[in-house]
Design a protein around this motif. Structure first.
Motif, short mmCIF file in Angstrom:
data_model
loop_
_atom_site.label_atom_id
_atom_site.label_comp_id
_atom_site.label_asym_id
_atom_site.label_seq_id
_atom_site.Cartn_x
_atom_site.Cartn_y
_atom_site.Cartn_z
N ARG A 174 0.87 -1.17 0.00
CA ARG A 174 0.00 0.00 0.00
C ARG A 174 0.91 1.22 0.00
O ARG A 174 2.04 1.17 0.48
N THR A 202 -3.80 -3.55 7.88
CA THR A 202 -4.31 -4.77 8.49
C THR A 202 -3.49 -5.19 9.72
O THR A 202 -3.69 -6.25 10.27
N MET A 300 -2.08 -13.79 -1.03
CA MET A 300 -2.40 -13.23 0.28
C MET A 300 -1.19 -13.20 1.21
O MET A 300 -1.11 -12.35 2.10
N THR A 303 0.26 -9.82 -0.05
CA THR A 303 -0.60 -8.63 0.10
C THR A 303 -1.10 -8.46 1.53
O THR A 303 -1.50 -7.37 1.93
N LYS A 304 -1.10 -9.57 2.30
CA LYS A 304 -1.60 -9.58 3.68
C LYS A 304 -3.11 -9.37 3.75
O LYS A 304 -3.63 -8.96 4.79
N HIS A 305 -3.81 -9.66 2.66
CA HIS A 305 -5.27 -9.65 2.72
C HIS A 305 -5.73 -10.77 3.65
O HIS A 305 -5.08 -11.81 3.77
N LYS A 306 -6.89 -10.56 4.26
CA LYS A 306 -7.42 -11.53 5.21
C LYS A 306 -8.40 -12.51 4.56
O LYS A 306 -8.64 -13.58 5.11
N THR A 307 -8.99 -12.12 3.44
CA THR A 307 -9.98 -12.99 2.82
C THR A 307 -9.72 -13.11 1.32
O THR A 307 -9.15 -12.21 0.69
N MET A 310 -11.40 -10.39 -1.04
CA MET A 310 -10.66 -9.19 -1.38
C MET A 310 -9.71 -9.44 -2.54
O MET A 310 -9.51 -8.56 -3.39
N ILE A 311 -9.13 -10.62 -2.62
CA ILE A 311 -8.24 -10.94 -3.73
C ILE A 311 -9.01 -10.93 -5.04
O ILE A 311 -8.56 -10.38 -6.05
N TYR A 314 -9.65 -7.43 -6.06
CA TYR A 314 -8.45 -6.73 -6.50
C TYR A 314 -7.95 -7.23 -7.85
O TYR A 314 -7.20 -6.54 -8.53
#
Length: 331
Positions: A174, A202, A300, A303-307, A310-311, A314
């Motif tokens: 980010r 996050t 993930m 990116t450290k996305h949690k779900t 969201m991927i 994106y």
């Protein structure tokens, strides 16, 4: 019958240990209140956005002779209607509602946005205007490499911008994360580079979070080498700590000022094109990785996305010929 006045000797004696315990409990209460406030306020960027939205709301209330805190439901309903009528995006309106709600929560007041009829109003605005958010466009890897070749790496700003773009893409950062990187957050080894993230969107609690950046076979597009080259330039000018990405004075002279997220955005648009933003680096990481066969868990991890939801949001697979099952029909 009157009582004799109490003297000091008739007062109960409170042991010093109990006094210290009482003071200690009061200290805990003060700390607890501070922790609660920190938790309620949220991330720094969120606070900044809420502050701007709250300022707009209070200004609107003053202009219309309405009370902003506490605000009643008709006032907030009229305000969001004015935003909708002035063609503000649904996401922008929702953010204003969140700032109004947060202000009332912090003041321990009832939240007008929780009202059932107000929620029906927001549902109607969302349905009529649509809730699809405008997403930062992604670029192809070929386009990105061509843009890198156009950067003059003999200039200090070219060295910096090349390192910034490559690290931003490879790390799926980010823009606030990218801007906040310090030299001390970098660890090099034989496999490449590990970047420590003290805080992120996050990771508000400062838990250990890292991103791995790998050597690329092509030196011209290797993020690890690009960062090392930029660090070498910084070291020549006595910079061995502090922010990784800084601005320049006139004449390509290094400043001590950390690049802002706004400046990051300008650099991306200068080097890649006005249609892109700093967030395009992160969006493009997801798209390029998915097109090259990466699964959601691998994406993930960076990116450290949690779900996975969201991927999928994106992933910019805009070209109808990309990732299309029609090619697998066997016709």
């Amino acid at each position: 019958m009157s009582q004799a006045p109490l003297d000091d000797t008739s007062l109960p004696v409170v042991p010093e240990q109990q006094l210290r315990a009482a003071r200690s409990i009061n200290d805990y209460a003060e700390s607890a209140a501070r922790y609660v406030t920190t938790g309620q306020q949220g991330a720094v960027n969120t606070q900044r956005a809420y502050a701007g939205d709250w300022q707009r709301f209070t200004t609107w209330c003053a202009e219309h002779d309405r009370e902003s805190l506490p605000a009643d439901v008709p006032t907030v309903a009229a305000f969001v209607t004015s935003l909708a009528d002035s063609n503000k995006k649904v996401a922008t309106i929702q953010r204003h509602c969140a700032s109004i709600s947060k202000a009332h929560q912090l003041a321990r007041l009832p939240t007008p946005t929780d009202d059932r009829q107000f929620k029906e109003l927001m549902e109607g605005i969302s349905r009529e205007k649509g809730v699809r958010q405008k997403q930062a466009p992604a670029f192809t890897l070929a386009y990105f490499k061509r843009a890198l070749l156009g950067i003059d790496s003999t200039r200090p700003d070219g060295l910096r911008d090349r390192a910034l773009l490559l690290l931003g893409l490879a790390g799926a950062f980010r823009r606030d994360e990218l801007a906040s990187i310090d030299i001390k957050h970098l660890r090099f080894d034989e496999d490449g580079l590990v970047v420590d993230l003290p805080h992120s969107k996050t990771n508000q609690k400062g838990e250990a979070e890292e991103k791995a950046i790998f050597f690329s076979p092509d030196r011209r597009s290797c993020p690890v080498r690009a960062v090392k080259e930029w660090l070498t330039h910084l070291e020549k000018h006595g910079r061995t700590d502090g922010p990784l990405f800084v601005s320049f004075h006139k004449g390509q002279r290094l400043s001590r000022r950390r690049l802002s997220t706004f400046s990051l955005n300008e650099i991306v648009q200068l080097r890649l094109g006005a249609q892109y933003t700093a967030h395009s680096l992160r969006a493009s990481f997801v798209t390029i990785a998915k097109l090259n066969g990466a699964d959601d868990s691998e994406v993930m991890n960076q990116t450290k996305h949690k779900t996975t939801d969201m991927i999928r949001r994106y992933t910019r697979l805009d070209n109808i010929r990309q990732h299309n099952a029609s090619q697998k029909l066997g016709l």
